[in-house]
Design an enzyme around this catalytic site. Structure first.
Site, PDB file in Angstrom:
ATOM      1  N   HIS A  19       0.852  -1.187   0.000  1.00 54.53           N
ATOM      2  CA  HIS A  19       0.000   0.000   0.000  1.00 54.53           C
ATOM      3  C   HIS A  19       0.890   1.240   0.000  1.00 54.53           C
ATOM      4  O   HIS A  19       2.075   1.167   0.344  1.00 54.53           O
ATOM      5  CB  HIS A  19      -0.923  -0.011   1.212  1.00 54.53           C
ATOM      6  CG  HIS A  19      -2.024  -1.009   1.091  1.00 54.53           C
ATOM      7  ND1 HIS A  19      -2.685  -1.513   2.182  1.00 54.53           N
ATOM      8  CD2 HIS A  19      -2.590  -1.603   0.009  1.00 54.53           C
ATOM      9  CE1 HIS A  19      -3.612  -2.360   1.765  1.00 54.53           C
ATOM     10  NE2 HIS A  19      -3.559  -2.440   0.452  1.00 54.53           N
ATOM     11  N   THR A  45       2.171  -5.580  -8.191  1.00 52.42           N
ATOM     12  CA  THR A  45       1.122  -4.705  -8.687  1.00 52.42           C
ATOM     13  C   THR A  45       1.795  -3.478  -9.313  1.00 52.42           C
ATOM     14  O   THR A  45       2.967  -3.194  -9.060  1.00 52.42           O
ATOM     15  CB  THR A  45       0.155  -4.321  -7.554  1.00 52.42           C
ATOM     16  OG1 THR A  45       0.896  -3.882  -6.418  1.00 52.42           O
ATOM     17  CG2 THR A  45      -0.731  -5.493  -7.167  1.00 52.42           C
ATOM     18  N   GLY A  46       1.050  -2.743 -10.131  1.00 50.81           N
ATOM     19  CA  GLY A  46       1.594  -1.717 -11.009  1.00 50.81           C
ATOM     20  C   GLY A  46       2.532  -0.695 -10.431  1.00 50.81           C
ATOM     21  O   GLY A  46       3.709  -0.639 -10.789  1.00 50.81           O
ATOM     22  N   THR A  47       2.036   0.148  -9.550  1.00 53.34           N
ATOM     23  CA  THR A  47       2.861   1.224  -9.008  1.00 53.34           C
ATOM     24  C   THR A  47       3.996   0.664  -8.165  1.00 53.34           C
ATOM     25  O   THR A  47       5.144   1.118  -8.270  1.00 53.34           O
ATOM     26  CB  THR A  47       2.002   2.186  -8.163  1.00 53.34           C
ATOM     27  OG1 THR A  47       0.850   2.567  -8.920  1.00 53.34           O
ATOM     28  CG2 THR A  47       2.777   3.423  -7.767  1.00 53.34           C
ATOM     29  N   THR A  48       3.698  -0.332  -7.362  1.00 49.96           N
ATOM     30  CA  THR A  48       4.733  -0.966  -6.538  1.00 49.96           C
ATOM     31  C   THR A  48       5.824  -1.543  -7.429  1.00 49.96           C
ATOM     32  O   THR A  48       7.021  -1.337  -7.180  1.00 49.96           O
ATOM     33  CB  THR A  48       4.120  -2.059  -5.647  1.00 49.96           C
ATOM     34  OG1 THR A  48       3.133  -1.468  -4.800  1.00 49.96           O
ATOM     35  CG2 THR A  48       5.168  -2.740  -4.796  1.00 49.96           C
ATOM     36  N   ASP A  71      -4.475  -6.647  -7.564  1.00 47.61           N
ATOM     37  CA  ASP A  71      -4.566  -7.649  -6.494  1.00 47.61           C
ATOM     38  C   ASP A  71      -5.253  -8.905  -7.025  1.00 47.61           C
ATOM     39  O   ASP A  71      -4.861 -10.028  -6.705  1.00 47.61           O
ATOM     40  CB  ASP A  71      -5.344  -7.095  -5.293  1.00 47.61           C
ATOM     41  CG  ASP A  71      -4.675  -5.883  -4.663  1.00 47.61           C
ATOM     42  OD1 ASP A  71      -3.431  -5.838  -4.624  1.00 47.61           O
ATOM     43  OD2 ASP A  71      -5.402  -4.984  -4.207  1.00 47.61           O
TER      44      ASP A  71
END
Length: 153
Positions: A19, A45-48, A71
């Site tokens: 998050h 996941t994308g931004t991470t 997710d």
């Protein structure tokens, strides 16, 4: 209880999710463990995933951003047997609009017997365990569930 997966020993794939308030923590953890992670297929996941790749150099196969279905995509990879280990630094102090997706992801990791960590201490235990090099996934046998009698049919 389970079927052993026919493949080489050791963790070969890791999914990484964080998050927003935990992304810096996950990036620091990835930097510390990059030697082991570089030997694995890493999903995120994308931004991470974008931040991990930019800041650590670890090669990442990116899914969508978590709230946009990432997710769920990681959950699908788990159900297909493509993820050996889930590292998910979630923020316990912030409500998330996609909480049902998060619960579904954690449910699938539990259902399919995928070791999971929600913080750096637990993640350290998993990647520094002797089992990291010796791990053989054991997937539950759901034959009896799939062949059960369903009322009304």
């Amino acid at each position: 209880m389970t079927d052993q997966v026919n493949r080489p020993k050791g963790v070969t794939s890791v999914a990484l999710i964080a998050h927003d308030n935990k992304k810096a923590d996950l990036i620091a953890w990835v930097e510390k463990n990059s030697v082991k992670l570089n030997k694995c297929t890493v999903y995120a996941t994308g931004t991470t995933g974008k931040l991990i790749a930019e800041k650590t150099g670890v090669d990442v196969k990116r899914c969508h951003s978590g709230p946009l279905g990432g997710d769920q995509q990681i959950g699908a990879l788990i159900s297909e047997g493509k993820v050996d280990l889930l590292i998910f630094f979630w923020d316990p102090l912030e409500p998330m609009p996609h909480d049902p997706d998060i619960k579904a992801l954690l449910r699938l990791a539990t259902l399919w017997n995928v070791p999971s960590a929600c913080n750096s201490a637990t993640a350290d235990f998993l990647v520094n365990s002797n089992l990291f090099e010796e791990f053989l996934p054991q997937r539950p046998d759901f034959d009896s569930y799939l062949s059960r009698d369903v009322p009304g049919n």
